[in-house]
Design an enzyme around this catalytic site. Structure first.
Site, short mmCIF file in Angstrom:
data_model
loop_
_atom_site.label_atom_id
_atom_site.label_comp_id
_atom_site.label_asym_id
_atom_site.label_seq_id
_atom_site.Cartn_x
_atom_site.Cartn_y
_atom_site.Cartn_z
N GLY A 1 -3.24 -33.49 0.78
CA GLY A 1 -2.21 -32.66 0.18
C GLY A 1 -2.58 -31.20 -0.08
NE ARG B 1 -4.09 -33.98 -5.31
CZ ARG B 1 -3.43 -34.56 -4.32
NH1 ARG B 1 -2.50 -35.46 -4.57
NH2 ARG B 1 -3.68 -34.24 -3.07
CB VAL B 2 0.89 -31.81 -8.48
CG1 VAL B 2 2.17 -31.95 -7.65
CG2 VAL B 2 1.18 -32.15 -9.94
N GLY B 3 0.03 -33.31 -5.58
CA GLY B 3 -0.16 -33.13 -4.14
C GLY B 3 1.01 -32.40 -3.51
CG ASP B 4 1.42 -33.00 0.67
OD1 ASP B 4 0.75 -33.84 0.03
OD2 ASP B 4 1.88 -33.22 1.79
CB THR C 1 2.07 -40.54 1.21
OG1 THR C 1 1.10 -40.08 0.30
CG2 THR C 1 3.39 -39.87 1.00
CB THR D 1 1.48 -38.91 4.92
OG1 THR D 1 0.36 -39.61 4.36
CG2 THR D 1 1.54 -39.17 6.41
N GLY D 2 -0.96 -36.86 4.07
CA GLY D 2 -2.31 -36.41 4.41
C GLY D 2 -2.95 -35.70 3.24
N1 ASP Z 1 -0.22 -36.18 0.71
C1 ASP Z 1 -0.54 -37.04 -0.39
C2 ASP Z 1 -1.16 -36.23 -1.50
O1 ASP Z 1 -1.98 -35.38 -1.21
C3 ASP Z 1 -1.44 -38.15 -0.06
C4 ASP Z 1 -1.02 -38.96 1.13
O2 ASP Z 1 -0.28 -38.51 1.97
O3 ASP Z 1 -1.44 -40.11 1.21
O4 ASP Z 1 -0.87 -36.48 -2.64
#
Ligand code: ASP
Length: 310
Positions: free
Chosen positions: A229, A203-206, A175, A226-227
């Site tokens: 989510g 699916r929706v992330g953070d 991200t 980032t991580g």
């Molecule tokens: N945080 C992002 C998500 O879960 C993924 C990422 O940070 O690479 O969608």
């Protein structure tokens, strides 16, 4: 002050060739310079965040815009958010498939609609009406991300738990995000992503969730995460850092460390990191993964980029 990340994950010196490392560094530097140029000219922190993120969305190395990871069905579904620390206005889009620069769509939602978050077809219709650049979904396709999906599908069929599956380019996440402080002393934050390889449809992330992956308030800090989510949503990571600064009086470094290296670190799956910036220009870039593409540019006008833990 302008700070960016280009994703966290299993990024080690061993797994990186000198050529690949240079490409990532060049990409980060280009984006840092673009954001900082806006600030130097007296532009707003929101303008800087959008400018920096657009560069990385267009760069296929990063998991945002072109170069986004694929869903289980082989699609690119993009999420992005932006927040203005001065006005507390925010905008986000999720699950969009035809908007070239989702961060600009998030900004349009913030500035030109009465809403904060728009998803899927509606968000795409709105972005089209606002005159943003629309592309065919195939624009987002890259061979590297396609191969990563294929490998995960194979592993999945073998019955291996997907979370344990290594991604070939050691770039499990990726991200992009930015936090900025402008000459007026206003903070802003933004994040843009393709999410996680092999995610389910819808699916929706953070990243597009205000307070989870993205948050900015002039009374505390600007944060982009980032991580993994799902954990960043449940631990309300970005707002938690802001709250520790605001209510507990922690420094930006202490607050970000507390959340990333204590709370999240206690959960093995909650891998990732953040960038956080306060109104004095103090910033922190903690991560609990093996690496995180990160960089900053301040008064000396020189972009500083780091990738590994040490
Ligand atoms: N945080 C992002 C998500 O879960 C993924 C990422 O940070 O690479 O969608």
């Amino acid at each position: 002050m302008f700070v960016m990340h280009g994703g966290a994950g299993t990024i080690t010196r061993k797994s990186m060739t000198p050529e690949a490392e240079k490409q990532y560094r060049d990409g980060m530097e280009q984006a840092l310079r673009a954001g900082y140029a806006v600030l130097q000219k007296g532009g707003t922190s929101i303008d800087a965040v959008e400018a920096g993120i657009r560069i990385l969305e267009d760069n296929p190395l990063f998991n945002a815009g072109k170069g986004a990871v694929f869903t289980h069905e082989g699609k690119n579904e993009l999420d992005a958010a932006i927040m203005d620390g001065k006005t507390m206005k925010a905008g986000s889009v999720a699950g969009v498939t035809i908007i070239r620069n989702p961060i600009s769509a998030a900004r349009a939602v913030m500035e030109k609609s009465k809403h904060v978050m728009m998803v899927g077809r509606g968000a795409e219709l709105f972005a089209t009406k606002m005159g943003l650049e629309i592309v065919d979904p195939s624009y987002f396709w890259t061979e590297k991300r396609w191969k990563a999906l294929q490998q995960q599908l194979v592993e999945e069929q073998k019955g291996k738990p997907v979370a344990s599956v290594p991604v070939p380019d050691d770039h499990k996440f990726g991200t992009v995000g930015a936090v900025a402080l402008d000459k007026e002393g206003n903070l802003a934050a933004g994040t843009s992503t393709g999410g996680i390889t092999n995610k389910m449809y819808g699916r929706v992330g953070d990243a597009p969730i205000i307070g989870a992956g993205t948050y900015a308030a002039n009374d505390s800090v600007a944060v982009s995460a980032t991580g993994a989510g799902e954990y960043f949503i449940r631990w309300t990571v970005a707002y938690d850092i802001a709250a520790l600064v605001k209510y507990k009086g922690l420094s930006v470094q202490q607050a970000a460390d507390e959340v990333v290296n204590k709370k999240l670190k206690a959960i093995p799956e909650a891998e990732g990191g953040v960038i956080a910036l306060d109104r004095q220009g103090n910033f922190a870039t903690p991560f609990n993964s093996e690496g995180m593409y990160r960089g900053w540019i301040g008064a000396d006008g020189v972009p500083h980029v780091e990738i590994y833990k040490d």
